[in-house]
Design a protein around this motif. Structure first.
Motif, PDB file in Angstrom:
ATOM      1  N   ALA A 176     -39.428  -6.167 -26.892  1.00  0.00           N
ATOM      2  CA  ALA A 176     -40.619  -6.554 -27.642  1.00  0.00           C
ATOM      3  C   ALA A 176     -40.313  -6.626 -29.134  1.00  0.00           C
ATOM      4  CB  ALA A 176     -41.752  -5.567 -27.372  1.00  0.00           C
ATOM      5  N   THR A 177     -39.457  -5.723 -29.607  1.00  0.00           N
ATOM      6  CA  THR A 177     -39.060  -5.736 -31.021  1.00  0.00           C
ATOM      7  C   THR A 177     -38.330  -7.028 -31.351  1.00  0.00           C
ATOM      8  OG1 THR A 177     -38.830  -3.327 -30.977  1.00  0.00           O
ATOM      9  CG2 THR A 177     -37.788  -4.500 -32.803  1.00  0.00           C
ATOM     10  N   LEU A 178     -37.413  -7.427 -30.494  1.00  0.00           N
ATOM     11  CA  LEU A 178     -36.663  -8.664 -30.733  1.00  0.00           C
ATOM     12  C   LEU A 178     -37.576  -9.886 -30.653  1.00  0.00           C
ATOM     13  CD1 LEU A 178     -33.893  -9.814 -31.342  1.00  0.00           C
ATOM     14  CD2 LEU A 178     -33.448  -9.918 -28.882  1.00  0.00           C
ATOM     15  N   MET A 179     -38.531  -9.879 -29.737  1.00  0.00           N
ATOM     16  CA  MET A 179     -39.481 -10.988 -29.630  1.00  0.00           C
ATOM     17  C   MET A 179     -40.298 -11.121 -30.918  1.00  0.00           C
ATOM     18  SD  MET A 179     -40.678 -10.263 -25.673  1.00  0.00           S
ATOM     19  CE  MET A 179     -41.876 -11.598 -25.497  1.00  0.00           C
ATOM     20  N   LEU A 180     -40.706  -9.991 -31.475  1.00  0.00           N
ATOM     21  CA  LEU A 180     -41.480  -9.990 -32.710  1.00  0.00           C
ATOM     22  C   LEU A 180     -40.618 -10.453 -33.883  1.00  0.00           C
ATOM     23  CD1 LEU A 180     -44.420  -9.235 -33.364  1.00  0.00           C
ATOM     24  CD2 LEU A 180     -43.615  -6.932 -33.925  1.00  0.00           C
ATOM     25  N   ALA A 181     -39.383  -9.963 -33.948  1.00  0.00           N
ATOM     26  CA  ALA A 181     -38.472 -10.340 -35.032  1.00  0.00           C
ATOM     27  C   ALA A 181     -38.162 -11.831 -34.990  1.00  0.00           C
ATOM     28  CB  ALA A 181     -37.187  -9.527 -34.937  1.00  0.00           C
ATOM     29  N   ASN A 182     -37.928 -12.362 -33.802  1.00  0.00           N
ATOM     30  CA  ASN A 182     -37.625 -13.794 -33.675  1.00  0.00           C
ATOM     31  C   ASN A 182     -38.817 -14.667 -34.034  1.00  0.00           C
ATOM     32  OD1 ASN A 182     -34.977 -13.399 -32.968  1.00  0.00           O
ATOM     33  ND2 ASN A 182     -35.321 -13.566 -30.757  1.00  0.00           N
ATOM     34  N   LEU A 183     -40.021 -14.174 -33.800  1.00  0.00           N
ATOM     35  CA  LEU A 183     -41.213 -14.917 -34.199  1.00  0.00           C
ATOM     36  C   LEU A 183     -41.277 -15.015 -35.723  1.00  0.00           C
ATOM     37  CD1 LEU A 183     -43.914 -16.293 -33.482  1.00  0.00           C
ATOM     38  CD2 LEU A 183     -44.967 -14.014 -33.538  1.00  0.00           C
ATOM     39  N   SER A 210     -33.833  -3.113 -34.270  1.00  0.00           N
ATOM     40  CA  SER A 210     -34.496  -2.186 -33.350  1.00  0.00           C
ATOM     41  C   SER A 210     -33.995  -0.755 -33.390  1.00  0.00           C
ATOM     42  CB  SER A 210     -34.351  -2.692 -31.909  1.00  0.00           C
ATOM     43  OG  SER A 210     -33.015  -2.527 -31.468  1.00  0.00           O
ATOM     44  N   GLY A 211     -32.842  -0.523 -33.983  1.00  0.00           N
ATOM     45  CA  GLY A 211     -32.248   0.806 -33.945  1.00  0.00           C
ATOM     46  C   GLY A 211     -31.130   0.920 -32.945  1.00  0.00           C
ATOM     47  N   ALA A 212     -31.089   0.027 -31.978  1.00  0.00           N
ATOM     48  CA  ALA A 212     -29.976  -0.040 -31.029  1.00  0.00           C
ATOM     49  C   ALA A 212     -28.971  -1.068 -31.548  1.00  0.00           C
ATOM     50  CB  ALA A 212     -30.475  -0.442 -29.647  1.00  0.00           C
ATOM     51  N   GLN A 213     -27.707  -0.724 -31.547  1.00  0.00           N
ATOM     52  CA  GLN A 213     -26.690  -1.640 -32.054  1.00  0.00           C
ATOM     53  C   GLN A 213     -26.717  -2.966 -31.291  1.00  0.00           C
ATOM     54  OE1 GLN A 213     -23.249   0.872 -31.517  1.00  0.00           O
ATOM     55  NE2 GLN A 213     -23.236   1.496 -33.664  1.00  0.00           N
ATOM     56  N   ILE A 214     -26.384  -4.029 -32.001  1.00  0.00           N
ATOM     57  CA  ILE A 214     -26.363  -5.365 -31.379  1.00  0.00           C
ATOM     58  C   ILE A 214     -25.462  -5.381 -30.148  1.00  0.00           C
ATOM     59  CG2 ILE A 214     -25.613  -7.756 -31.743  1.00  0.00           C
ATOM     60  CD1 ILE A 214     -26.545  -7.487 -34.648  1.00  0.00           C
ATOM     61  N   SER A 215     -24.365  -4.631 -30.217  1.00  0.00           N
ATOM     62  CA  SER A 215     -23.418  -4.608 -29.092  1.00  0.00           C
ATOM     63  C   SER A 215     -24.036  -4.013 -27.832  1.00  0.00           C
ATOM     64  CB  SER A 215     -22.168  -3.807 -29.473  1.00  0.00           C
ATOM     65  OG  SER A 215     -22.520  -2.476 -29.858  1.00  0.00           O
ATOM     66  N   ALA A 216     -25.125  -3.252 -27.973  1.00  0.00           N
ATOM     67  CA  ALA A 216     -25.765  -2.637 -26.806  1.00  0.00           C
ATOM     68  C   ALA A 216     -26.581  -3.643 -26.000  1.00  0.00           C
ATOM     69  CB  ALA A 216     -26.654  -1.487 -27.253  1.00  0.00           C
ATOM     70  N   PHE A 217     -26.769  -4.858 -26.530  1.00  0.00           N
ATOM     71  CA  PHE A 217     -27.596  -5.861 -25.856  1.00  0.00           C
ATOM     72  C   PHE A 217     -26.784  -6.772 -24.933  1.00  0.00           C
ATOM     73  CE2 PHE A 217     -30.287  -4.431 -29.202  1.00  0.00           C
ATOM     74  CZ  PHE A 217     -31.589  -4.686 -28.826  1.00  0.00           C
ATOM     75  N   LEU A 239     -26.680 -10.538 -25.503  1.00  0.00           N
ATOM     76  CA  LEU A 239     -27.950 -11.281 -25.480  1.00  0.00           C
ATOM     77  C   LEU A 239     -28.642 -11.286 -26.849  1.00  0.00           C
ATOM     78  CD1 LEU A 239     -29.216  -9.860 -22.067  1.00  0.00           C
ATOM     79  CD2 LEU A 239     -28.343 -12.173 -22.497  1.00  0.00           C
ATOM     80  N   TYR A 240     -28.092 -10.539 -27.796  1.00  0.00           N
ATOM     81  CA  TYR A 240     -28.647 -10.465 -29.146  1.00  0.00           C
ATOM     82  C   TYR A 240     -27.532 -10.938 -30.079  1.00  0.00           C
ATOM     83  CZ  TYR A 240     -30.744  -8.016 -33.269  1.00  0.00           C
ATOM     84  OH  TYR A 240     -31.276  -7.681 -34.492  1.00  0.00           O
ATOM     85  N   GLN A 241     -27.687 -12.116 -30.652  1.00  0.00           N
ATOM     86  CA  GLN A 241     -26.654 -12.721 -31.489  1.00  0.00           C
ATOM     87  C   GLN A 241     -27.116 -12.780 -32.944  1.00  0.00           C
ATOM     88  OE1 GLN A 241     -23.693 -13.529 -30.258  1.00  0.00           O
ATOM     89  NE2 GLN A 241     -24.260 -13.083 -28.136  1.00  0.00           N
ATOM     90  N   ALA A 242     -26.275 -12.270 -33.845  1.00  0.00           N
ATOM     91  CA  ALA A 242     -26.594 -12.303 -35.275  1.00  0.00           C
ATOM     92  C   ALA A 242     -25.311 -12.617 -36.041  1.00  0.00           C
ATOM     93  CB  ALA A 242     -27.182 -10.979 -35.728  1.00  0.00           C
ATOM     94  N   PRO A 243     -24.971 -13.896 -36.150  1.00  0.00           N
ATOM     95  CA  PRO A 243     -23.721 -14.294 -36.817  1.00  0.00           C
ATOM     96  C   PRO A 243     -23.610 -13.731 -38.227  1.00  0.00           C
ATOM     97  CG  PRO A 243     -24.728 -16.177 -35.711  1.00  0.00           C
ATOM     98  CD  PRO A 243     -25.727 -15.062 -35.650  1.00  0.00           C
ATOM     99  N   GLY A 244     -22.426 -13.194 -38.514  1.00  0.00           N
ATOM    100  CA  GLY A 244     -22.194 -12.639 -39.836  1.00  0.00           C
ATOM    101  C   GLY A 244     -22.593 -11.181 -39.971  1.00  0.00           C
ATOM    102  N   ILE A 245     -23.214 -10.622 -38.949  1.00  0.00           N
ATOM    103  CA  ILE A 245     -23.638  -9.217 -38.967  1.00  0.00           C
ATOM    104  C   ILE A 245     -22.732  -8.422 -38.037  1.00  0.00           C
ATOM    105  CG2 ILE A 245     -25.536  -7.609 -38.595  1.00  0.00           C
ATOM    106  CD1 ILE A 245     -26.105  -9.621 -40.798  1.00  0.00           C
ATOM    107  N   ASP A 246     -22.212  -7.295 -38.489  1.00  0.00           N
ATOM    108  CA  ASP A 246     -21.352  -6.450 -37.672  1.00  0.00           C
ATOM    109  C   ASP A 246     -22.121  -5.969 -36.444  1.00  0.00           C
ATOM    110  OD1 ASP A 246     -19.631  -4.613 -36.570  1.00  0.00           O
ATOM    111  OD2 ASP A 246     -19.568  -3.275 -38.315  1.00  0.00           O
ATOM    112  N   PRO A 247     -21.693  -6.359 -35.243  1.00  0.00           N
ATOM    113  CA  PRO A 247     -22.439  -5.964 -34.027  1.00  0.00           C
ATOM    114  C   PRO A 247     -22.372  -4.469 -33.746  1.00  0.00           C
ATOM    115  CG  PRO A 247     -20.383  -7.033 -33.434  1.00  0.00           C
ATOM    116  CD  PRO A 247     -20.532  -7.199 -34.917  1.00  0.00           C
ATOM    117  N   ASN A 248     -21.391  -3.787 -34.337  1.00  0.00           N
ATOM    118  CA  ASN A 248     -21.272  -2.337 -34.140  1.00  0.00           C
ATOM    119  C   ASN A 248     -21.821  -1.545 -35.326  1.00  0.00           C
ATOM    120  OD1 ASN A 248     -19.842  -2.426 -31.572  1.00  0.00           O
ATOM    121  ND2 ASN A 248     -18.134  -3.279 -32.741  1.00  0.00           N
TER     122      ASN A 248
END
Length: 479
Positions: free
Chosen positions: A147-154, A185-192, A195-204
């Protein structure tokens, strides 16, 4: 022959020596305010292993700090990071980009994320339209990552890296100088699981913040968007009511009235926990016209899930301490006042937070009066509350009246004071001599057959007693 000056010097030396001897005893230092002490009195006992690593309490109206302990310690906020996501969503609604009734359609990506077991989530069904108001509840209560990602993407038009940049830009704008975000969200991008892509951002990369910075964020959130509290104030919430997708969630905020450790007045805001951040908590509570904000970071250890509950005992104790120690009241009335021997005229009544049963002190600068406080403001970006004043015209002085009203030194009063001081010194000296004698007899009783009946303690008591008596005699005769 000793002169009066010489005897005074001798007396001073004797007193100094006595202080040194007395100072050789171990001293116990009691902190003015210790969490474990006042927690026990408040009815919310805190055990040492669950003492927060950092904490802070501020007035939600003025930003004045009422309590702090390691407020600038860098820490992983875990799911408290979602508070910034909600802030940016409210800001986007203020800019009329969408509203609470706007819907986000569940895609295959969102469905897959909702099924990642390691992440806190809720059920998401493919093709279903989820209103923003329900997404807020899903983020605030079950701490749903999808839900956090859905809100952020909006907010960011599905540009996930751009949203993270927005988070960091907003943190800088608000004065959160020790905060860095790597995800929404507080969970690292790598934990997704990709399915959670943020180019240029350290996934860890791991989000970092401080108790102070999170208090600044919450202060601005409640000030600008108080409607956030409608999503954080209930111990049980339903999302997508009266639809096939209805879900019921119980809050993790156990300090809400009606929950396990309910505290009167609490109506928000967010919990967070992770292996590196342990158990964290942002709370806000209102009693009467006073609203406080607190941040608790690093309670317990991730391996001990009791910290999920213990953080609320600590939070309740600190809130209760702030509410019971401080009071908000009128400190000065409109009109003439005397501050630091300066006559001023206030343009209006002045209110503020002070410790109960204490007298306030103020600063006067550039025509503005402000309250001096123990801890100051949570941020330099949040100015101290002030009231305008004007200086009064000095009154004409009647020299004759001043002479009549000026009190002359009282020789009798000074003499009485000297007799009192000498008497006190003499009494303490005699008591120490008596104690040294008593201890000497006890030692003699233990060491029968031994001629040595004195110890370091008895000799020390005897010496200090003699010095005090000598000092008393000097004060009585010469001062």
């Amino acid at each position: 022959m000793f002169t009066r000056k010489t005897l005074l010097k001798t007396t001073s030396c004797l007193l100094l020596l006595a202080c040194i001897l007395l100072g050789s005893f171990p001293q116990i230092n009691h902190a003015e305010e210790d969490l474990l002490d006042f927690a026990e009195k408040s009815g919310f006992p805190v055990k040492e292993p669950y003492r927060p690593k950092a904490s802070i309490v501020i007035d939600a109206d003025s930003g004045q700090i009422l309590w702090e302990d390691q407020p600038d310690l860098s820490w992983s906020p875990a799911s408290i990071a979602k508070v910034m996501t909600m802030y940016l969503a409210f800001e986007a609604m203020e800019q009329e980009k969408f509203n609470l009734d706007t819907t986000v359609t569940a895609t295959e990506q969102y469905v897959a994320i909702s099924q990642i077991y390691a992440l806190s989530n809720n059920k998401i069904s493919l093709g279903v339209d989820y209103p923003v108001r329900d997404l807020f509840s899903m983020v605030a209560v079950p701490s749903s990552n999808v839900a956090t990602l859905m809100l952020a993407n909006l907010v960011s038009d599905n540009d996930e890296a751009d949203f993270i940049r927005k988070m960091n830009d907003k943190a800088a704008e608000l004065g959160m100088s020790n905060t860095t975000y790597f995800n929404c969200s507080g969970a690292q991008i790598s934990a997704f699981d990709g399915l959670y892509q943020a180019p240029g951002i350290d996934p860890n990369g791991e989000n970092k913040s401080t108790a102070r910075d999170l208090a600044i964020l919450t202060y601005n959130l409640i000030k600008k968007y108080p409607d956030i509290l409608q999503f954080t104030s209930k111990p049980v919430v339903k999302t997508m009511p009266d639809t096939p997708y209805e879900e019921t969630f119980e809050t993790y905020n156990y300090s809400l009235p009606g929950a396990k450790y309910g505290y009167d007045g609490v109506d928000g805001l967010k919990t967070g926990s992770s292996p590196t951040g342990a158990f964290n908590y942002i709370a806000t509570a209102k009693k009467g016209d006073v609203r406080l904000i607190e941040v608790i970071l690093g309670v317990g250890d991730w391996s001990d899930q009791a910290g999920e509950y213990e953080r609320h005992l600590a939070g309740n104790a600190i809130l209760d301490h702030a509410f019971s120690t401080y009071e908000y009241k009128k400190l000065l009335s409109k009109g003439p006042n005397t501050i630091d021997q300066k006559e001023i005229i206030l343009e209006q009544d002045f209110y503020g937070f002070i410790k109960k049963n204490t007298e306030p002190s103020f600063t006067l600068k550039d025509g503005q009066l402000a309250l001096k406080s123990d801890y100051g403001q949570v941020s330099p970006e949040i100015p101290v509350q002030t009231v305008s004043y004007q200086e009064s015209e000095p009154k004409a002085v009647d020299n004759e009246s001043v002479k009549k009203n000026t009190r002359q030194p009282s020789t009798t009063k000074n003499a009485d004071h000297n007799y009192l001081v000498s008497s006190i010194l003499a009494v303490f000296g005699i008591l120490l001599l008596v104690f040294s004698r008593v201890f000497r007899k006890r030692v003699a009783g233990v060491r029968r057959g031994s001629r040595k009946t004195s110890t370091t303690t008895t000799r020390l008591l005897f010496t200090v007693g003699v010095l005090l008596i000598l000092s008393a005699i000097s004060v009585w005769i010469f001062l």
